[in-house]
Design a protein around this motif. Structure first.
Motif, PDB file in Angstrom:
ATOM      1  N   ASP A 142       1.161  -1.174  -0.175  1.00  6.59           N
ATOM      2  CA  ASP A 142      -0.445   0.238  -0.033  1.00  6.59           C
ATOM      3  C   ASP A 142       0.933   1.584   0.297  1.00  6.59           C
ATOM      4  O   ASP A 142       0.423   2.211   0.284  1.00  6.59           O
ATOM      5  N   GLN A 154      -2.942  -5.658   8.119  1.00  9.96           N
ATOM      6  CA  GLN A 154      -2.153  -4.162   6.862  1.00  9.96           C
ATOM      7  C   GLN A 154      -1.120  -5.603   5.553  1.00  9.96           C
ATOM      8  O   GLN A 154      -0.706  -7.018   5.632  1.00  9.96           O
ATOM      9  N   ASN A 155      -1.768  -5.362   4.015  1.00 10.81           N
ATOM     10  CA  ASN A 155      -1.095  -6.428   3.417  1.00 10.81           C
ATOM     11  C   ASN A 155       0.052  -6.077   3.245  1.00 10.81           C
ATOM     12  O   ASN A 155       0.261  -4.857   2.622  1.00 10.81           O
ATOM     13  N   CYS A 201      -0.719 -10.355  -2.678  1.00  9.21           N
ATOM     14  CA  CYS A 201      -1.343  -9.968  -1.287  1.00  9.21           C
ATOM     15  C   CYS A 201      -1.359 -10.989   0.296  1.00  9.21           C
ATOM     16  O   CYS A 201      -2.079 -11.604   0.313  1.00  9.21           O
TER      17      CYS A 201
END
Length: 305
Positions: A142, A154-155, A201
């Motif tokens: 991101d 969170q990716n 991801c």
């Protein structure tokens, strides 16, 4: 009755030295083989040279990133380990010990003129020494800056390090189909790809399901058991431990994406993972090699209160 000439015994044994038969073709063939050998040796294309180069890159020691605050950060070079368990639930046919993710090599690359390349395959090895094939980099998905801590939910991406190839490959997965599945277990496969997309991801989840939502947004601690979930399929990274593969490096375990749940709908040890960082001590190595503190603390040291 046939008579034997006096020179018969001397002429009975023929060889390349008497130049009888296709001696000229044999001589050209030997010269061609010698020229081909010399040419491949000068270019470093002999199999023994390619194996030495492969060992130099793939099995080269890698220095893992040291986490001062005990957290996982973007840009860190780490190992992804499925820790050993002492539970009685482990079956006899399942592999024991700590297992780390590792990249496989393309089978035909060693015998072709092209340089050795990694394949789409991924396996789990018993070695916990950081080398080129089992070291990965935490990559932001991101736009987070290098050095920022990775947070639960969170990716992120897992990319190969420079010891494998000049190009970074990412850990990915996709839904199981009739033609795309894990070879042994026939579950959802895990592979390496050179393109970063939503298939590559992942996100970290807290191990305790009752506190999982509470820890959303908190930094991910290093060297601690967590879950690694594939964002697209919502399945956890796992090692069945009872499906083995054979590679250039020996017997290894298959890696899949599957949610192994017990009777209480809680993830099993096959879904447990630890992101291993480097040891900050002078002895080096990983945090696995770091000496454990004495269970009794300072009780044996009479000089301390």
């Amino acid at each position: 009755m046939a008579t034997r000439d006096a020179a018969g015994p001397a002429m009975a044994a023929y060889g390349r030295g008497v130049m009888v038969g296709n001696w000229l073709e044999d001589q050209h063939e030997q010269e061609e083989l010698l020229r081909d050998f010399v040419s491949k040796r000068e270019k470093g294309q002999l199999l023994i040279q390619r194996l030495a180069k492969l060992e130099e890159n793939v099995l080269k020691k890698v220095q893992l990133s040291v986490s001062i605050d005990g957290l996982v950060h973007f840009g860190d070079t780490v190992m992804v380990m499925n820790p050993d368990t002492k539970s009685l639930e482990v079956k006899q046919d399942e592999a024991r010990g700590d297992l780390t993710l590792a990249a496989d090599m393309e089978e035909i690359s060693l015998y072709s003129d092209d340089p050795p390349q990694i394949s789409r395959g991924l396996s789990a090895v018993k070695s916990v020494d950081p080398v080129g094939r089992n070291s990965f980099c935490i990559v932001s998905a991101d736009g987070s800056a290098v050095g920022e801590p990775l947070r639960f939910g969170q990716n992120f991406l897992l990319g190969t390090t420079g010891g494998i190839s000049d190009k970074m490959f990412y850990l990915g997965s996709d839904h199981k189909t009739f033609i795309a599945y894990a070879k042994k277990s026939r579950l959802q496969q895990v592979f390496l790809t050179g393109e970063d997309s939503y298939l590559t991801c992942w996100r970290a989840a807290f191990l305790d399901p009752q506190l999982r939502l509470e820890y959303e947004g908190f930094p991910v601690p290093a060297n601690t058991k967590i879950l690694i979930t594939h964002c697209y399929t919502n399945r956890n990274l796992a090692i069945p431990r009872n499906f083995c593969l054979w590679s250039y490096f020996g017997k290894e375990c298959e890696v899949v994406c599957h949610n192994y749940l017990d009777s209480h709908k809680v993830e099993e040890y096959k879904n447990y993972w630890e992101i291993i960082t480097g040891n900050p001590g002078d002895e080096g190595g990983t945090m696995i090699d770091r000496p454990k503190p004495h269970p009794e603390g300072y009780k044996k040291n009479e000089s301390l209160p």
